[in-house]
Design an enzyme around this catalytic site. Structure first.
Site, PDB file in Angstrom:
ATOM      1  N   SER A 192       0.076  -4.008  -6.210  1.00 11.75           N
ATOM      2  CA  SER A 192       0.062  -2.916  -6.931  1.00 11.75           C
ATOM      3  C   SER A 192      -0.393  -1.836  -6.208  1.00 11.75           C
ATOM      4  O   SER A 192      -0.881  -1.813  -4.956  1.00 11.75           O
ATOM      5  CB  SER A 192      -0.756  -3.102  -8.243  1.00 11.75           C
ATOM      6  OG  SER A 192      -2.330  -3.189  -7.840  1.00 11.75           O
ATOM      7  N   CYS A 193      -0.623  -0.688  -6.866  1.00 13.30           N
ATOM      8  CA  CYS A 193      -0.857   0.632  -6.153  1.00 13.30           C
ATOM      9  C   CYS A 193      -2.367   0.751  -6.174  1.00 13.30           C
ATOM     10  O   CYS A 193      -2.955   1.632  -5.807  1.00 13.30           O
ATOM     11  CB  CYS A 193      -0.235   1.802  -6.691  1.00 13.30           C
ATOM     12  SG  CYS A 193       1.480   1.845  -6.185  1.00 13.30           S
ATOM     13  N   ASP A 194      -2.960  -0.217  -6.829  1.00 13.21           N
ATOM     14  CA  ASP A 194      -4.520   0.215  -6.957  1.00 13.21           C
ATOM     15  C   ASP A 194      -5.443  -0.284  -6.069  1.00 13.21           C
ATOM     16  O   ASP A 194      -5.192  -1.488  -5.693  1.00 13.21           O
ATOM     17  CB  ASP A 194      -4.769  -0.527  -8.500  1.00 13.21           C
ATOM     18  CG  ASP A 194      -6.180   0.101  -9.059  1.00 13.21           C
ATOM     19  OD1 ASP A 194      -7.220   0.188  -8.500  1.00 13.21           O
ATOM     20  OD2 ASP A 194      -6.082   0.585 -10.224  1.00 13.21           O
TER      21      ASP A 194
END
Ligand code: PLP
Length: 393
Positions: A344-346
């Site tokens: 994910s981008c987190d």
């Protein structure tokens, strides 16, 4: 150059060999689409057959939250234990009840140990015929009296969770005096108080947590007895550990210890329940993931894979550290230290740091060992990333 999975002796000690062999031949024999959680069905059967076996008068209730996959529930439901019986199931929610209903598990083999239940779930569970419920508050007694009149109740005790890698003590449980008050309240409200429960904390490697818990349980039995409430049900919860990166207490060692404690404190007239989750499915599962990218950031080497904190490895942020095996052409000597991150981008999606691995290429497979429990059941589709499918081998 041929790629292989290099397994050094430290990792070999952490892995269930039959599970690893099955997973490797699955990878060889099919076009594996990662990420996928591969479960060794035989290992699940062996685990559930072992649990409760060394405790007198004990029945195992699989904690569905560990892995509620319908295939897993069917497999457990079909497994005949050593005494010819089948295991029970512990549930906490409507979703868990629905999966048991779909698999045709009879209500007499289901208990609910969530001390605070939603009304919708409670109504449905009562309707299905579930009669055993835990609680730890006066509000829950009132709720049970209305929605599950006359049901069997067991009170949740608060006990220390020291030495457990995934503590569960603060959210639930009461001290001994309050437990007795709650048992009396249950009688006043027409419920049937049968016993107590506790949880030593998940992934518990401290055998003395069971000593303290059983001492407290004995006190409650005695104090309730003096008030005319005869208890006979001792639900010792879950907590048995599996190997992730360290050796852990063997289940038969823990159970022989618990059995001796119960014999000393309770004699023969108690019926025991155990609610294992992690120990049934944890070491029977391997997450098959693949490398999506690599990067050098300052002095760190980052390795990105297609399963991460959000879509399967949530427990990694709470202290569970997995063992990883990587597909590589290199020799085991050339290991590098990686920060391992999910898809994910987190930036919360960092699974582990200082992971020593040979350098893989994008597309190579990374196996995450002992990933059968609390992975898929915790996963979300955050960022549009899919939750790994479960295959039972
Ligand atoms: C009430 C209850 N029973 C059993 C379990 C299963 O515990 P474990 O997976 O540690 O065996 C849990 C885990 O959260 C739980 O809350």
């Amino acid at each position: 150059m041929v790629k292989t999975f290099k397994i050094d002796s430290a990792k070999a000690k952490m892995v269930d060999k039959s599970t690893l062999l099955k997973v490797l031949s699955y990878i060889d024999s099919s076009e594996v689409r990662t990420p996928v959680l591969a479960i060794n069905g035989e290992k699940v059967r062996a685990n559930i057959s072992l649990i409760g076996h060394n405790i007198r008068n004990c029945k195992a209730y699989y904690a569905v939250k560990a892995n509620p996959d319908i295939g897993m529930i069917r497999l457990l439901n079909d497994t005949l234990l050593r005494d010819g019986s089948r295991c029970g199931f512990e549930i906490s929610s409507m979703g868990e009840l629905k999966v048991l209903m779909e698999a045709g598990v009879e209500p007499s083999r289901i208990i609910c140990s969530n001390p605070v239940k939603t009304l919708a779930f409670l109504r449905e569970a009562v309707d299905y015929g579930v009669t055993y419920y835990s609680y730890d508050s006066a509000t829950e007694v009132d709720k049970l009296a209305v929605y599950a009149p006359g049901c069997n109740v067991y009170v949740r005790l608060s006990i220390p969770n020291e030495g457990s890698e995934w503590p569960l003590s603060k959210k639930f449980g009461v001290e001994v005096d309050d437990a007795v008050i709650l048992l009396e309240k249950a009688v006043q409200k027409g419920l049937n108080p049968v016993g107590v429960t506790f949880h030593v904390g998940s992934q518990c490697n401290n055998i003395y947590n069971w000593n303290i818990a059983l001492d407290k349980a004995r006190l409650v039995f005695d104090m309730a007895g003096r008030k005319g409430i005869e208890l006979s049900f001792l639900n010792i919860g879950g907590g048995y550990p599996v190997k992730y990166t360290k050796s852990v207490l063997a289940i038969d060692t823990i159970e022989k210890h618990i059995n001796a404690l119960i014999a000393e404190r309770f004699g023969d007239d108690v019926s025991v329940a155990v609610e294992p989750g992690r120990a049934v499915v944890g070491d029977a599962g391997i997450m098959i993931s693949s490398v999506t990218g690599k990067a050098d950031r300052l002095d760190e080497k980052w390795l990105y894979i297609d399963v991460g904190v959000f879509n399967g490895l949530m427990e990694s942020v709470g202290g569970i550290r997995y063992t990883y095996i990587v597909e590589t052409t290199q020799h085991t000597g050339n290991k590098k230290s990686w920060v391992l991150a999910g898809p994910s981008c987190d930036s919360f999606d960092v699974i582990d740091k200082n992971v020593e691995l040979n350098e893989p290429e994008v597309g190579d497979i990374v196996l995450v060992l002992s990933a059968g429990a609390y992975t898929i059941s915790y996963a979300s589709e955050f960022n549009g990333i899919t939750i790994p499918k479960t295959v039972i081998l």
